[in-house]
Design a protein around this motif. Structure first.
Motif, short mmCIF file in Angstrom:
data_model
loop_
_atom_site.label_atom_id
_atom_site.label_comp_id
_atom_site.label_asym_id
_atom_site.label_seq_id
_atom_site.Cartn_x
_atom_site.Cartn_y
_atom_site.Cartn_z
N THR A 279 74.68 40.65 3.60
CA THR A 279 75.37 41.92 3.81
C THR A 279 74.92 42.92 2.76
N HIS A 280 74.79 44.18 3.18
CA HIS A 280 74.23 45.22 2.32
C HIS A 280 75.09 46.48 2.35
N PHE A 281 75.07 47.21 1.28
CA PHE A 281 75.43 48.62 1.32
C PHE A 281 74.22 49.39 1.86
N VAL A 282 74.46 50.47 2.59
CA VAL A 282 73.36 51.35 2.98
C VAL A 282 73.13 52.30 1.81
N LEU A 283 71.99 52.13 1.14
CA LEU A 283 71.69 52.97 -0.01
C LEU A 283 71.23 54.36 0.44
N SER A 284 70.31 54.39 1.42
CA SER A 284 69.79 55.68 1.89
C SER A 284 69.34 55.53 3.33
N ILE A 285 69.33 56.64 4.06
CA ILE A 285 68.82 56.70 5.43
C ILE A 285 67.81 57.84 5.49
N TRP A 286 66.63 57.54 6.06
CA TRP A 286 65.59 58.55 6.20
C TRP A 286 65.42 58.92 7.67
N PHE A 287 64.93 60.14 7.88
CA PHE A 287 64.59 60.61 9.21
C PHE A 287 63.12 61.00 9.25
N PRO A 288 62.53 61.17 10.43
CA PRO A 288 61.10 61.50 10.50
C PRO A 288 60.76 62.71 9.61
N PHE A 289 59.67 62.59 8.90
CA PHE A 289 59.25 63.58 7.92
C PHE A 289 58.57 64.77 8.59
N VAL A 290 58.81 65.96 8.07
CA VAL A 290 58.14 67.19 8.51
C VAL A 290 57.40 67.76 7.31
N LEU A 291 56.13 68.10 7.47
CA LEU A 291 55.31 68.57 6.36
C LEU A 291 55.99 69.72 5.63
N GLY A 292 55.90 69.70 4.31
CA GLY A 292 56.62 70.63 3.47
C GLY A 292 58.02 70.14 3.14
N ASP A 293 58.35 68.95 3.63
CA ASP A 293 59.70 68.38 3.51
C ASP A 293 60.72 69.34 4.12
N GLN A 294 60.36 69.86 5.30
CA GLN A 294 61.21 70.82 6.00
C GLN A 294 62.10 70.17 7.05
N GLY A 295 62.09 68.84 7.13
CA GLY A 295 62.90 68.15 8.11
C GLY A 295 64.29 67.83 7.59
N ALA A 296 64.94 66.88 8.24
CA ALA A 296 66.30 66.50 7.86
C ALA A 296 66.28 65.79 6.50
N PRO A 297 67.24 66.07 5.64
CA PRO A 297 67.29 65.40 4.34
C PRO A 297 67.71 63.94 4.48
N SER A 298 67.36 63.15 3.49
CA SER A 298 67.85 61.78 3.45
C SER A 298 69.36 61.76 3.23
N LEU A 299 69.98 60.70 3.70
CA LEU A 299 71.42 60.50 3.50
C LEU A 299 71.63 59.42 2.45
N TRP A 300 72.72 59.55 1.68
CA TRP A 300 73.07 58.60 0.64
C TRP A 300 74.56 58.27 0.81
N PRO A 301 74.90 57.43 1.81
CA PRO A 301 76.30 57.29 2.21
C PRO A 301 77.20 56.63 1.18
N ASN A 302 76.63 55.97 0.18
CA ASN A 302 77.46 55.34 -0.84
C ASN A 302 77.26 55.99 -2.22
N SER A 303 76.85 57.24 -2.20
CA SER A 303 76.68 58.01 -3.44
C SER A 303 77.60 59.22 -3.41
N PRO A 304 78.51 59.36 -4.40
CA PRO A 304 78.81 58.39 -5.44
C PRO A 304 79.60 57.20 -4.87
N PRO A 305 79.65 56.09 -5.63
CA PRO A 305 79.28 55.92 -7.03
C PRO A 305 77.82 55.54 -7.26
N LEU A 306 77.08 55.12 -6.21
CA LEU A 306 75.67 54.81 -6.43
C LEU A 306 74.91 56.09 -6.74
#
Length: 359
Positions: A279-306
């Motif tokens: 069993t894991h915590f979800v640390l981060s979720i990524w979405f398809p990348f768009v050049l210039g990093d203009q796409g959807a941002p990564s998610l950090w559902p357990n931050s904070p406290p991580l």
């Protein structure tokens, strides 16, 4: 990071162990339900999967089949002493190259597991791809070709004992809202004995696995098969069982998922050997990348406290709102314009600057 998480464990784990709902002996009444939204997905799950007529129609409204033919996963340990402040920017920088690979049509999930006996940390990734050819190319790239700062990805000193697999997707379903409902994960994996082809048996059980996930109130489930290694895997995804305390890790949801009845009872009944149940915590979720990093941002559902990315962490994360005005410490004046300028490179502007052979 290990010390920080162990500190959180010492506060949260005893309370969570005492309060997490235990699964009932009868799988039909599991005693708890994960919280997630209802009714925001349309239609049934397609793909030829037919539910029994007496299933709750509202459940079918929550089911969306993910149109992916293949998957990829990696699991590895995190070396003790890895500085926690380095982990989020390292992940963000990798995201801008890994999520740019062809065929990654759905969010990549990065798990984080804490061994409650000794405090060891494990991470890795869970991906779905459009085609098996793209998954195979990604496996080749990650395990052999992806080199950054002169070090191959799986040879980094922070990465211990990697175990990577390319999968055939037998059925993957979104049952919630990935943006808010993907908080904890569980991976069960079985080794299949003998030399008979088990694919049909796995296919026959996908509907029952989906029904079990819906009964538990899960927010996602994937069923994956690796023919050559004779492995089958179920990835469970869950939301929160109660509102979280931002100062503590959500062990209530963690232990609820860890203690849930297996969705792979049919594989146990077949005599297949369970080789992983983690069993894991979800640390981060990524979405398809768009050049210039203009796409959807990564998610950090357990931050904070991580920990999560932050301005001055050394990586210009344009998708998270960083630029030369908001974060001059990380971003050059032109970082984010999708052009790798003379004063930019993979170190200070990975969103603009691609890495190419010979790396």
């Amino acid at each position: 990071m290990k010390n920080d998480l162990l500190k959180a464990l010492s506060i949260a784990a005893p309370l969570a162990l005492a309060t997490a709902c235990a699964p009932a002996e009868d799988d039909s009444d599991v005693g708890f339900e994960f919280r997630h939204g209802h009714g925001h997905h349309g239609g049934g799950h397609g793909g030829g999967c037919d539910h029994d007529d007496d299933d709750d129609d509202d459940d079918d409204d929550d089911v969306q089949e993910i149109e992916a033919d293949a998957g990829f996963s990696c699991d590895f340990g995190i070396a003790p002493g890895t500085p926690p402040e380095l982990i989020p920017p390292t992940i963000e920088r990798d995201r801008m190259y890994m999520a740019d690979q062809p065929g990654m049509i759905y969010g990549k999930h990065l798990p984080l597991t804490i061994d409650l006996q000794n405090g060891d940390l494990f991470s890795g990734g869970r991906y779905l791809f459009e085609t098996k050819q793209q998954a195979a190319a990604y496996k080749q790239w990650v395990t052999q070709d992806y080199t950054l700062d002169g070090v191959q990805f799986l040879a980094r000193p922070q990465t211990l004992d990697p175990d990577c697999h390319q999968w055939q997707n037998m059925g993957a379903f979104e049952l919630g809202d990935i943006s808010v409902d993907h908080v904890v994960m569980r991976t069960e994996r079985w080794s299949i004995p003998g030399n008979k082809n088990p694919k049909h048996y796995i296919e026959e059980n996908v509907d029952d696995i989906l029904d079990g996930a819906l009964a538990l109130g899960l927010t996602g489930v994937w069923v994956l098969y690796e023919k050559d290694a004779r492995l089958v895997e179920i990835v469970y995804i869950g939301g929160r069982v109660a509102p979280p305390n931002p100062a503590e890790l959500d062990f209530n949801s963690f232990f609820a998922l860890a203690g849930a009845p297996t969705l792979g009872a049919a594989f146990d009944a077949k005599g297949w050997t369970r080789v992983l149940d983690r069993t894991h915590f979800v640390l981060s979720i990524w979405f398809p990348f768009v050049l210039g990093d203009q796409g959807a941002p990564s998610l950090w559902p357990n931050s904070p406290p991580l920990p999560a990315p932050f301005c001055t962490d050394g990586v210009c994360s344009v998708s998270r709102g960083e630029n030369n005005d908001t974060c001059p410490a990380d971003c050059t004046p032109t970082c984010g314009d999708a052009v790798c300028d003379a004063d930019e490179g993979p170190a200070n502007c990975p969103g603009d600057c691609r890495i190419r052979p010979p790396f």
